[in-house]
Scaffold this motif. Sequence first.
Motif, PDB file in Angstrom:
ATOM      1  N   ASN A 251      76.970  39.814  21.474  1.00 61.42           N
ATOM      2  CA  ASN A 251      77.504  38.573  20.903  1.00 61.42           C
ATOM      3  C   ASN A 251      76.431  37.497  20.859  1.00 61.42           C
ATOM      4  OD1 ASN A 251      80.007  39.629  20.513  1.00 61.42           O
ATOM      5  ND2 ASN A 251      80.977  38.591  22.241  1.00 61.42           N
ATOM      6  N   LEU A 255      73.473  34.961  17.646  1.00 58.84           N
ATOM      7  CA  LEU A 255      72.943  33.598  17.502  1.00 58.84           C
ATOM      8  C   LEU A 255      71.490  33.612  17.044  1.00 58.84           C
ATOM      9  CD1 LEU A 255      74.142  32.091  20.892  1.00 58.84           C
ATOM     10  CD2 LEU A 255      74.989  31.433  18.656  1.00 58.84           C
ATOM     11  N   ASP A 310      84.035  39.962  17.840  1.00 61.06           N
ATOM     12  CA  ASP A 310      83.662  39.971  19.261  1.00 61.06           C
ATOM     13  C   ASP A 310      83.305  41.400  19.707  1.00 61.06           C
ATOM     14  OD1 ASP A 310      83.393  39.768  21.978  1.00 61.06           O
ATOM     15  OD2 ASP A 310      85.087  38.396  22.207  1.00 61.06           O
TER      16      ASP A 310
ATOM     17  N   HIS B  84      70.634  27.556  12.546  1.00 65.18           N
ATOM     18  CA  HIS B  84      72.043  27.620  12.946  1.00 65.18           C
ATOM     19  C   HIS B  84      72.767  28.809  12.356  1.00 65.18           C
ATOM     20  CE1 HIS B  84      71.390  23.783  14.693  1.00 65.18           C
ATOM     21  NE2 HIS B  84      71.120  23.222  13.543  1.00 65.18           N
ATOM     22  N   LEU B  86      74.459  32.448  12.085  1.00 66.47           N
ATOM     23  CA  LEU B  86      75.221  33.295  12.991  1.00 66.47           C
ATOM     24  C   LEU B  86      75.498  34.553  12.182  1.00 66.47           C
ATOM     25  CD1 LEU B  86      76.579  33.204  15.793  1.00 66.47           C
ATOM     26  CD2 LEU B  86      78.610  32.331  14.692  1.00 66.47           C
ATOM     27  N   PHE B  90      82.085  34.670  13.731  1.00 69.17           N
ATOM     28  CA  PHE B  90      82.857  34.274  14.905  1.00 69.17           C
ATOM     29  C   PHE B  90      83.661  33.015  14.601  1.00 69.17           C
ATOM     30  CE2 PHE B  90      79.642  36.818  17.064  1.00 69.17           C
ATOM     31  CZ  PHE B  90      80.414  37.490  17.988  1.00 69.17           C
ATOM     32  N   GLU B  94      84.960  30.767  19.713  1.00 69.57           N
ATOM     33  CA  GLU B  94      84.207  31.888  20.283  1.00 69.57           C
ATOM     34  C   GLU B  94      82.724  31.546  20.386  1.00 69.57           C
ATOM     35  OE1 GLU B  94      86.533  35.886  18.874  1.00 69.57           O
ATOM     36  OE2 GLU B  94      85.602  34.735  17.278  1.00 69.57           O
ATOM     37  N   LEU B  95      82.227  30.835  19.369  1.00 72.35           N
ATOM     38  CA  LEU B  95      80.813  30.429  19.391  1.00 72.35           C
ATOM     39  C   LEU B  95      80.539  29.529  20.593  1.00 72.35           C
ATOM     40  CD1 LEU B  95      77.990  30.044  17.903  1.00 72.35           C
ATOM     41  CD2 LEU B  95      78.992  27.914  17.100  1.00 72.35           C
ATOM     42  N   TYR B 133      83.293  30.338  11.672  1.00 76.54           N
ATOM     43  CA  TYR B 133      82.058  29.554  11.610  1.00 76.54           C
ATOM     44  C   TYR B 133      81.450  29.450  10.213  1.00 76.54           C
ATOM     45  CZ  TYR B 133      77.299  28.056  12.846  1.00 76.54           C
ATOM     46  OH  TYR B 133      76.096  27.397  12.919  1.00 76.54           O
ATOM     47  N   GLN B 141      78.666  22.967  11.187  1.00 78.96           N
ATOM     48  CA  GLN B 141      78.051  24.085  11.910  1.00 78.96           C
ATOM     49  C   GLN B 141      77.096  23.557  12.974  1.00 78.96           C
ATOM     50  OE1 GLN B 141      76.206  26.824   9.181  1.00 78.96           O
ATOM     51  NE2 GLN B 141      78.165  27.667   8.521  1.00 78.96           N
ATOM     52  N   GLN B 145      77.268  24.084  17.030  1.00 77.53           N
ATOM     53  CA  GLN B 145      76.174  24.576  17.869  1.00 77.53           C
ATOM     54  C   GLN B 145      75.877  23.580  18.993  1.00 77.53           C
ATOM     55  OE1 GLN B 145      74.659  27.479  17.692  1.00 77.53           O
ATOM     56  NE2 GLN B 145      74.916  28.267  15.619  1.00 77.53           N
ATOM     57  N   ARG B 148      78.278  24.170  21.684  1.00 76.31           N
ATOM     58  CA  ARG B 148      77.902  25.356  22.462  1.00 76.31           C
ATOM     59  C   ARG B 148      76.828  24.993  23.493  1.00 76.31           C
ATOM     60  NH1 ARG B 148      73.480  28.429  22.094  1.00 76.31           N
ATOM     61  NH2 ARG B 148      72.863  27.851  19.983  1.00 76.31           N
TER      62      ARG B 148
END
Lengths: 369, 267
Positions: A251, A255, A310, B84, B86, B90, B94-95, B133, B141, B145, B148
Amino acid sequence: MPAVAERPAPTKTAPPLAPPPTDWRQRLLLPGLAGLLVGAVLLSAGAGAVPIPVPAVLGILLHKMGLTTSLTFELQQEAVLWAIRLPRVCLGVLIGAALGLAGAAMQGLFRNPLADPGLIGVSAGASLAAVATIVLEVTVLAAVREWLGFYVLAVAAFLGACGTTLLVYRLSKESGRAVVGTMLLAGIAVNSLAGALTGLLTYAATDEQLRSITFWGLGSLGGASWPTVLGVLPLLALPILLLPRLGKSLNLLALGEEQAAHLGLPVTRLKRQLIVLATLAVGTSVAVAGTIGFLGLVVPHLVRLVAGPDHRIVLPGAALGGALVLTLADMLARTIVAPAELPIGILTALLGAPVFLWILLREKRQRLA
Amino acid sequence: MFDVQNLRYQIGRKVLLQGVSLQARPGELLAVVGANGAGKSTLLRLLSGDLTPTSGQVQFAGQDLGGIPAPELARRRAVLTQQHTLSLAFRVRELVLMGRYPYFRGQPSTHDHAVVTEALALVGLFELADRSYPTLSGGEQQRAQLARVLAQVWEAKDGFLLLDEPLTGLDLNHQHHTLDVARALVQRGFGVVAVLHDLNLAAQYADQVLLLRQGATVAYGEPAAVLTAATIEHAFDIAVELLVHPSLGCPLIVPCPRPLPATRSWA
């Protein structure tokens, strides 16, 4: 002190402190797939020239475990189930799970939903090595074969798979990061190179060797026996047991590698683990069952379609889903043109390609909407 | 705190950063400013450990940065990069939960979920928590981030935030809102190092400013001392006038108009 007056950051709504409700589809997916898999296994074990109804299958299995039940079965059914069907179904479950997991792991590693082990040349490399082992049966190899027995093909396929993965990965690396576009292009090149070399070996092969080679191209679970199953069990158990534990890490990889490293993820170690486990899964599968295409690509996609991205769910989901699909595909392959048998690789590609196209079109429509 | 001594970074013969020293302390917002290619992002990537200095040293909390175990570092400093993307769709929630990954094995605790919710509320994305996202706008976005990154060091004692151009792509309101959030964290004892482009925002919000030009320090200190007409013209190659902000009293930088150099084919 800065010139600005300190003011509290505004909050919009008072947030509730309860954890968010989990999606019912996420919760039901794994138990659902497990249930379907059990059903498919019982059904598949019973299907074939000697039909064994599900109660009889259950009766035989419980009998083998030392339990007496009122479920009746014939001795012939027991012999067929135990010696022929069951090892084959077990092999299908193991390989299906391994291929599904390998696909999900590769897609996570390369941050690209197209990264199927087949597309980046792992399967081609494994086939090349296996074919080379068949054709170039030189004396040294014969000695090794005597020593390693059945494992020689598995080991060769595994080394071939490892070699191509490493090559593609190295080629696609730019200042420490694997660049996805380059990776796919490198995969295409390595794929066709391995294909050409396999072709060259095929050209030089004897008739008997040719038959063995064709087997790699099409894929089949026909060679299954208990020794085969027990032989691949340790090799496939590793990826099947270890890959699902990497869900959180995968996961984070979504990123980006640097961003994942900022969250404390040992990225280089993770990448190595993923490559070794996925190639172990694919290499071993190719060694005993030939190339079975599209499973690793399509199954993780389907799982994500239902339960979201996920990896903590996608990885076990892909394992169960892969096992389910391969069990059903093998049952079809055995029964659809009975008494002959369709190579299972043909079947998975035949079913997998349209499903994959459907997913692509669906995603395209969603983007446009 | 970050203690940087005589930092140098080069690729081959190309020197990207040289002779940079700074102290980023808890309870302070340090703004790194300079023209394009001045080495701002390189400096931030050296602080975050993405790059290893050619010479000089980066210490965090009295230890060499490279010697701190990654999981421990992750609980004490968070990094917001410029990128940024992904790779998977997600949901926003979740991010942001990924920022809590250093704190749990297996399943997140109620506390982790609460932090996610609070971080989302803080950046103004509470209503979008369950959106996917990729369906967010660029600015949203970026704020997701940021949430997060905030969740990652939420309850850290004198934690650090490294923000690489956190305002790019944000509207006026959210530019200031992001800096308000940064200041609120500074109030709580956090240290913040932010690469900024807008000198006026740096003048308004920063405690310390580091002005870079071609990989070297032009000036380093309090905003009013660093951001003068002379230093800015030296670093950015543009003449400016310095006014005094009517209500805040900080420097207000206004570029002087100048003619465009003649372009022959336009004649």
